[in-house]
Design a protein around this motif. Structure first.
Motif, PDB file in Angstrom:
ATOM      1  N   ALA A   9      24.139  46.802  27.703  1.00 25.39           N
ATOM      2  CA  ALA A   9      24.117  48.078  26.900  1.00 25.39           C
ATOM      3  C   ALA A   9      23.622  47.914  26.065  1.00 25.39           C
ATOM      4  N   VAL A  10      23.840  46.895  25.542  1.00 21.48           N
ATOM      5  CA  VAL A  10      23.582  47.135  23.587  1.00 21.48           C
ATOM      6  C   VAL A  10      22.038  46.317  23.573  1.00 21.48           C
ATOM      7  N   ARG A  11      21.520  45.145  24.520  1.00 19.29           N
ATOM      8  CA  ARG A  11      20.333  44.674  24.890  1.00 19.29           C
ATOM      9  C   ARG A  11      19.289  45.926  25.117  1.00 19.29           C
ATOM     10  N   LEU A  12      19.601  46.938  25.941  1.00 19.37           N
ATOM     11  CA  LEU A  12      19.040  47.380  26.387  1.00 19.37           C
ATOM     12  C   LEU A  12      18.761  48.701  25.271  1.00 19.37           C
ATOM     13  N   MET A  13      19.756  49.063  24.664  1.00 23.44           N
ATOM     14  CA  MET A  13      19.493  50.310  23.482  1.00 23.44           C
ATOM     15  C   MET A  13      18.710  49.603  22.412  1.00 23.44           C
ATOM     16  N   ALA A  14      19.299  48.269  21.924  1.00 27.05           N
ATOM     17  CA  ALA A  14      18.410  48.005  21.202  1.00 27.05           C
ATOM     18  C   ALA A  14      16.332  47.731  21.368  1.00 27.05           C
ATOM     19  N   ASN A  15      16.667  47.136  22.625  1.00 25.35           N
ATOM     20  CA  ASN A  15      15.223  46.935  23.406  1.00 25.35           C
ATOM     21  C   ASN A  15      14.784  47.902  23.049  1.00 25.35           C
ATOM     22  N   TYR A  16      15.013  50.121  23.538  1.00 24.66           N
ATOM     23  CA  TYR A  16      13.967  51.301  23.322  1.00 24.66           C
ATOM     24  C   TYR A  16      13.855  51.559  21.724  1.00 24.66           C
ATOM     25  N   LEU A  17      14.789  51.116  21.210  1.00 28.76           N
ATOM     26  CA  LEU A  17      15.114  50.993  19.274  1.00 28.76           C
ATOM     27  C   LEU A  17      13.651  51.030  19.065  1.00 28.76           C
ATOM     28  N   VAL A  18      13.391  49.740  19.284  1.00 31.20           N
ATOM     29  CA  VAL A  18      12.264  48.586  19.257  1.00 31.20           C
ATOM     30  C   VAL A  18      11.285  49.513  19.275  1.00 31.20           C
ATOM     31  N   VAL A  19      10.681  50.526  20.785  1.00 27.69           N
ATOM     32  CA  VAL A  19       9.957  50.953  20.778  1.00 27.69           C
ATOM     33  C   VAL A  19       9.992  52.398  19.548  1.00 27.69           C
ATOM     34  N   LEU A  20      11.274  52.768  19.422  1.00 26.17           N
ATOM     35  CA  LEU A  20      11.117  53.197  18.135  1.00 26.17           C
ATOM     36  C   LEU A  20      10.572  53.134  16.960  1.00 26.17           C
ATOM     37  N   ILE A  21      10.571  52.190  16.208  1.00 26.24           N
ATOM     38  CA  ILE A  21      10.185  50.925  15.700  1.00 26.24           C
ATOM     39  C   ILE A  21       8.807  51.509  15.578  1.00 26.24           C
ATOM     40  N   HIS A  22       8.139  50.910  16.510  1.00 30.32           N
ATOM     41  CA  HIS A  22       6.839  51.048  16.194  1.00 30.32           C
ATOM     42  C   HIS A  22       6.355  52.098  16.447  1.00 30.32           C
ATOM     43  N   ALA A  23       6.555  53.457  16.449  1.00 31.94           N
ATOM     44  CA  ALA A  23       5.891  54.644  16.839  1.00 31.94           C
ATOM     45  C   ALA A  23       5.518  54.878  16.171  1.00 31.94           C
ATOM     46  N   TRP A  24       6.762  54.563  14.700  1.00 34.17           N
ATOM     47  CA  TRP A  24       5.812  54.697  13.084  1.00 34.17           C
ATOM     48  C   TRP A  24       3.938  54.786  12.520  1.00 34.17           C
ATOM     49  N   ALA A  25       4.160  53.344  13.476  1.00 34.59           N
ATOM     50  CA  ALA A  25       2.684  53.563  13.712  1.00 34.59           C
ATOM     51  C   ALA A  25       1.421  54.920  13.441  1.00 34.59           C
ATOM     52  N   ALA A  26       2.159  55.688  14.263  1.00 32.83           N
ATOM     53  CA  ALA A  26       1.584  56.894  14.459  1.00 32.83           C
ATOM     54  C   ALA A  26       1.336  58.295  13.031  1.00 32.83           C
ATOM     55  N   PHE A  27       1.623  57.166  12.037  1.00 34.87           N
ATOM     56  CA  PHE A  27       1.807  57.604  10.262  1.00 34.87           C
ATOM     57  C   PHE A  27       0.856  57.743   9.785  1.00 34.87           C
ATOM     58  N   GLN A  28      -0.353  56.468  10.588  1.00 34.23           N
ATOM     59  CA  GLN A  28      -1.542  56.823  10.381  1.00 34.23           C
ATOM     60  C   GLN A  28      -2.343  57.992  10.121  1.00 34.23           C
ATOM     61  N   TYR A  29      -2.276  58.706  11.030  1.00 38.35           N
ATOM     62  CA  TYR A  29      -2.598  59.506  11.242  1.00 38.35           C
ATOM     63  C   TYR A  29      -2.985  61.073  10.753  1.00 38.35           C
ATOM     64  N   CYS A  30      -2.131  61.255   9.510  1.00 40.77           N
ATOM     65  CA  CYS A  30      -0.659  61.949   9.460  1.00 40.77           C
ATOM     66  C   CYS A  30      -0.896  62.194   7.591  1.00 40.77           C
ATOM     67  N   VAL A  31      -0.910  63.336   6.991  1.00 38.85           N
ATOM     68  CA  VAL A  31      -0.537  64.324   5.905  1.00 38.85           C
ATOM     69  C   VAL A  31       1.306  62.739   4.914  1.00 38.85           C
ATOM     70  N   ARG A  32       0.944  62.474   4.415  1.00 38.91           N
ATOM     71  CA  ARG A  32       1.853  61.161   3.281  1.00 38.91           C
ATOM     72  C   ARG A  32       2.718  62.346   2.727  1.00 38.91           C
ATOM     73  N   ASP A  33       3.969  61.876   2.271  1.00 41.58           N
ATOM     74  CA  ASP A  33       4.657  62.271   1.523  1.00 41.58           C
ATOM     75  C   ASP A  33       5.143  63.969   2.139  1.00 41.58           C
ATOM     76  N   ASN A  34       5.113  64.827   3.156  1.00 44.45           N
ATOM     77  CA  ASN A  34       5.642  65.331   3.113  1.00 44.45           C
ATOM     78  C   ASN A  34       7.453  65.569   3.761  1.00 44.45           C
ATOM     79  N   MET A  35       7.837  66.452   3.959  1.00 41.58           N
ATOM     80  CA  MET A  35       8.942  66.324   4.896  1.00 41.58           C
ATOM     81  C   MET A  35       9.240  65.566   6.017  1.00 41.58           C
ATOM     82  N   GLU A  36       8.138  66.171   6.794  1.00 39.29           N
ATOM     83  CA  GLU A  36       8.679  65.552   8.350  1.00 39.29           C
ATOM     84  C   GLU A  36       7.971  63.776   8.415  1.00 39.29           C
ATOM     85  N   PHE A  37       7.184  63.648   6.907  1.00 39.30           N
ATOM     86  CA  PHE A  37       6.821  62.146   7.182  1.00 39.30           C
ATOM     87  C   PHE A  37       7.690  61.543   6.529  1.00 39.30           C
ATOM     88  N   HIS A  38       8.541  61.932   5.318  1.00 41.56           N
ATOM     89  CA  HIS A  38       9.596  61.004   5.332  1.00 41.56           C
ATOM     90  C   HIS A  38      11.008  61.171   6.465  1.00 41.56           C
TER      91      HIS A  38
END
Length: 347
Positions: A9-38
């Motif tokens: 169960a821990v490994r399963l949760m961790a594997n999908y949390l890694v996907v969450l980490i790399h979803a951060w790549a979306a930042f490059q298309y957005c306005v930075r330094d606002n509340m949503e960004f942070h």
């Protein structure tokens, strides 16, 4: 060694949390330094950041200190770590090279990574120190290296016990902080990873489950604090190494083990959970391709200002059910099933 369903169960949760980490790549298309960004910067890198130390601890725990099983375990890890590491990276290389002529972004990557030469391809597929082209797979390489030297860790654990954890931490921090290799070590062998791995081995050697060690609510608090500190540090500067990032990762390490006790055992026996378990390695290895492609293709069509980052992160995660579908179909076709075993860690 104590082993129960919650490890998976821990490994399963961790594997999908890694996907969450790399979803951060979306930042490059957005306005930075606002509340949503942070907010998403904190969620992706803080909440998602609890995944890696937990994965290293589980890997160390399953390696154990039984040297009589060392050779057989290394053989299994060659099949389940080294083979998918190379296979996934070759898939990425082939994808980049074959489609570079159609997509300028891929053409830039080919030039950036030097994929027009054999040396460039090797540096991104089998290198010991360069970040692999499939970035999340640095974890597989690090774990395999730790497994190779686990005989040394095991000997130290038998002779001096848990003090070996402090020793490897001090040695690793010496290279990271005193010699200034911290940035280079982040995707090779960061301090928190080796501390978590050796701690897992120590628990296994003592015959104590991490779920026993981390059962008290105080560990939930410590884990939450580590997660929060990690998120804050990434808001301050997510690229640069800091010793506090190692500290935050170690603090966050107990969080998933504490949370896992809330997962009912009946759920882990459902067909849905069984499928999630089987496909999680494939998702871990392939999301950097499938989810990222979906993100980059769709980003230009999203014209929002407020809410754009949130929507793009959601689009990134749409790549996960896409991968589920690909995996389910491939596992039903004999020819593809054999190839899939190279990619899903079940060889």
């Amino acid at each position: 060694m104590v082993r129960d369903f919650r490890l998976d169960a821990v490994r399963l949760m961790a594997n999908y949390l890694v996907v969450l980490i790399h979803a951060w790549a979306a930042f490059q298309y957005c306005v930075r330094d606002n509340m949503e960004f942070h907010f998403w910067q904190f969620v992706c890198n803080g909440v998602g950041g609890v995944a890696m130390p937990a994965l290293f601890l589980v890997s160390g725990y399953l390696m154990s200190c039984n040297m009589g099983e060392y050779v057989s375990k290394i053989k299994r890890r060659v099949r389940r770590l080294v083979v998918p590491f190379v296979a996934w990276n070759l898939v990425f290389v082939a994808f980049y090279i074959l489609l570079a002529g159609l997509f300028p972004r891929l053409s830039q990557r080919v030039e950036q990574f030097g994929l027009d030469s054999i040396w460039g391809i090797l540096s991104k597929t089998v290198s010991l120190f360069d970040a692999p082209i499939d970035m999340p797979l640095w974890y597989l390489r690090a774990v395999f290296f730790y497994c190779l030297v686990s005989v040394v860790f095991g000997y130290g654990i038998k002779k001096i016990g848990i003090a070996v954890v402090a020793i490897v931490a001090i040695v690793s921090l010496y290279f990271s902080v005193m010699l200034g290799y911290g940035d280079k070590m982040q995707f090779v062998c960061p301090t928190y990873s080796i501390v978590a791995f050796v701690l897992g081995m120590t628990m296994a050697g003592r015959g104590v489950s991490p779920f026993v060690i981390f059962k008290h609510p105080v560990w939930g608090v410590v884990g939450f604090m580590g997660m929060s500190l990690l998120g804050y540090l990434f808001i301050c500067d997510w690229w640069t190494y800091s010793i506090w990032k190692d500290v935050a990762n170690v603090m966050a390490m107990p969080f998933l083990f504490f949370v896992a006790k809330m997962i009912p055992e009946w759920f882990t026996k459902t067909k849905f959970c069984a499928f999630l378990q089987r496909s999680s390695f494939f998702v871990y290895g392939g999301h950097f391709l499938f989810c990222s492609c979906l993100l980059h293709v769709m980003a230009s069509y999203v014209k929002l200002d407020l809410g754009k980052l949130t929507l793009l992160i959601a689009l990134f995660f749409l790549g996960v059910p896409l991968m589920w579908g690909i995996y389910a179909v491939a596992c039903r076709i004999r020819v593809l099933r054999k190839g899939m075993r190279l990619l899903d860690g079940t060889l």
